[in-house]
Design an enzyme around this catalytic site. Structure first.
Site, short mmCIF file in Angstrom:
data_model
loop_
_atom_site.label_atom_id
_atom_site.label_comp_id
_atom_site.label_asym_id
_atom_site.label_seq_id
_atom_site.Cartn_x
_atom_site.Cartn_y
_atom_site.Cartn_z
N HIS A 72 16.58 34.11 14.11
CA HIS A 72 16.04 33.66 12.82
C HIS A 72 14.54 33.39 12.96
O HIS A 72 14.12 32.72 13.90
CB HIS A 72 16.73 32.36 12.36
N TYR A 197 17.92 23.57 4.80
CA TYR A 197 17.92 22.10 4.90
C TYR A 197 17.64 21.58 3.49
O TYR A 197 16.55 21.78 2.95
CB TYR A 197 16.82 21.63 5.84
N PRO A 289 20.85 15.17 15.05
CA PRO A 289 20.90 16.64 15.13
C PRO A 289 20.00 17.36 14.13
O PRO A 289 19.89 18.57 14.17
CB PRO A 289 22.37 16.95 14.87
N LYS A 293 17.81 19.58 18.55
CA LYS A 293 17.14 19.49 19.84
C LYS A 293 18.06 19.16 21.02
O LYS A 293 17.66 19.32 22.17
CB LYS A 293 16.04 18.42 19.77
N TYR A 381 10.06 23.02 15.88
CA TYR A 381 11.41 23.51 15.63
C TYR A 381 11.77 24.65 16.60
O TYR A 381 12.84 24.67 17.20
CB TYR A 381 11.54 24.00 14.19
#
Ligand code: APR
Ligand code: PHB
Length: 407
Positions: A72, A197, A289, A293, A381
């Site tokens: 992704h 998200y 979460p 990570k 990220y």
């Protein structure tokens, strides 16, 4: 019985450590309390940083990951009735994440260890740590004794290794959150190509996936929520309410095959070492979460520990072992902050007043409209380079900043 490194726990940290040590000619024994079937089917997170993928591929356990993992190059932040793509290819060119279930990583590592004749023992009861503060530590379990040069505590947040450190040696830093995540695994095609998200006034929701046929979702629920209070119909209704907030998006529904509630906490134990006991992964630290990570931090710790042990066995110098905790903690605290930041950015807090909610909206608006702000999210990220963890001064700021005297 004797080995060089006694490892407690056959999760990602323990298994990868055993494998990387094997590649350096260092022997280990892994003691796992659960069955192989249990650890291989335990559904956990599924986002691998670029560095984690590179580590697994370089260690020869990335073949299926490269074949089946979903690469992704962006994620969507959804709020205020609109979706905003954080485009990694534009913000952090050349870096991406790979979606691949943690249990798949565990399966690949177990297979590699057993194929190499590794000593991985499942269903081992009552493992106990002894004499970790001396140069002759050992483990006991099921009436047996394992003498080691070093013990690696890879037994997760609820393990025995951290608990075996004498009172007063460790300092715990922690933060609990007033909510948890209800995780759902469903046999239904993902409703979008990338992760979403979503922050809504009803709470946070995450749209993720495991394959073109399997979706993974999370819902923010009150802390201590009982999964029995969430029948499938309620789950789908809430996911639709929180995700179907932009024109043209319809959530596909299907058979829910697994659901469970995970508490949210931030936790770090310092130092990550006591004598000949080294803590790695969830045994030393926990992150909410939201930033995906946990697994990636475990891999980073194990990389540092492997290099330190290889150096020690090769040269007799313990300098890298002495620097283990500080080196790991630099990345750990960066991930702690990022995970806390993502969590406070995207979740609703009952304690928030109207001012707090406005701040949150403004923060989200800034992150989704400023390249500088989005770059901060993107580079954390996908994972910061491992070189950043090396001891010494922080990498200099960008050239132009340095010229302007900001260092
Ligand atoms: N004796 C032997 N094994 C133990 C003991 C014990 N007393 N206590 C725990 N274990 C085992 C657990 O059964 C588990 O298999 O240690 C392993 C720890 O694995 P994880 O909890 O997965 O921790 P870690 O390897 O550090 O990986 C971190 O896993 O939990 C996720 O979100 C977390 O993604 C992160 C990753
Ligand atoms: C997952 O797919 O399990 C997942 C993805 C992103 C997260 C957390 C979990 O931030």
């Amino acid at each position: 019985m004797r080995t060089q490194v006694g490892i407690i726990g056959a999760g990602p940290a323990g298994l990868l450590l055993s494998h990387l040590l094997h590649l350096r000619g260092i022997g280990s024994v892994v003691l796992e309390r659960r069955s192989r079937a249990h650890v291989e089917r335990r559904v956990r997170a599924g986002v691998l940083e670029q560095g984690t993928v590179d580590t697994l591929v370089a260690a020869g356990v990335g073949e299926r990951l490269l074949r089946e993992g979903l690469v992704h190059r962006g994620i969507e932040l959804r709020h205020g009735g609109a979706g905003h793509r954080v485009a990694f290819e534009r913000l952090v060119p050349g870096r991406a994440i790979t979606v691949y279930g943690q249990q798949e990583v565990v399966k690949d590592l177990v297979a590699a260890r057993l194929a190499a004749g590794g000593d991985v023992r499942f269903e081992v009861g009552d493992v106990a740590v002894h004499d970790a503060g001396t140069d002759r530590p050992h483990l006991t379990f099921g009436g047996e004794r394992l003498d080691c040069d070093v013990i690696a505590g890879c037994d997760g947040f609820h393990g025995v290794s951290r608990a075996s450190v004498p009172e007063g040696v460790l300092t715990a830093y922690e933060r609990d959150y007033p909510f948890a995540w209800l995780g759902v695994l469903a046999r239904v095609r993902p409703s979008a190509e990338e992760l979403i998200y979503a922050r809504s006034e009803r709470g946070f929701a995450l749209h993720s996936m495991r394959s073109p046929e399997i979706s993974r979702f999370y819902l923010q629920v009150p802390a201590g929520e009982d999964v029995a209070d969430w029948p499938d119909e309620r789950i789908w209704a809430e996911l639709r309410a929180r995700l179907e907030t932009v024109p043209g998006f319809t959530l596909a529904t299907g058979e829910i095959v697994e659901k469970g509630v995970t508490p949210m906490r931030s936790f770090v134990a310092e130092p990550m070492r006591y004598g000949r006991l080294f803590l790695a992964g969830d045994a030393a630290h926990i992150v909410p979460p939201t930033g995906a990570k946990g697994l990636n931090l475990a891999v980073a710790d194990v990389r540092v520990l492997t290099e330190a042990l290889a150096h020690w066995y090769a040269t007799g110098s313990a300098d890298l072992l002495d620097g283990y905790s500080d080196t790991c903690l630099r990345r750990v605290w960066r991930a702690q902050h990022f995970s806390w930041w993502m969590t406070t950015l995207l979740h609703t807090f009952d304690s928030d007043d109207a001012y707090g909610r406005r701040l949150q909206h403004s923060h989200l608006d800034y992150v989704t409209s400023s390249a500088a702000a989005a770059t901060t999210l993107a580079e954390n990220y996908v994972g910061l380079p491992y070189e950043r963890d090396l001891p010494g001064p922080a990498p200099a700021a960008a050239e132009d900043d340095r010229n302007e005297g900001t260092s």
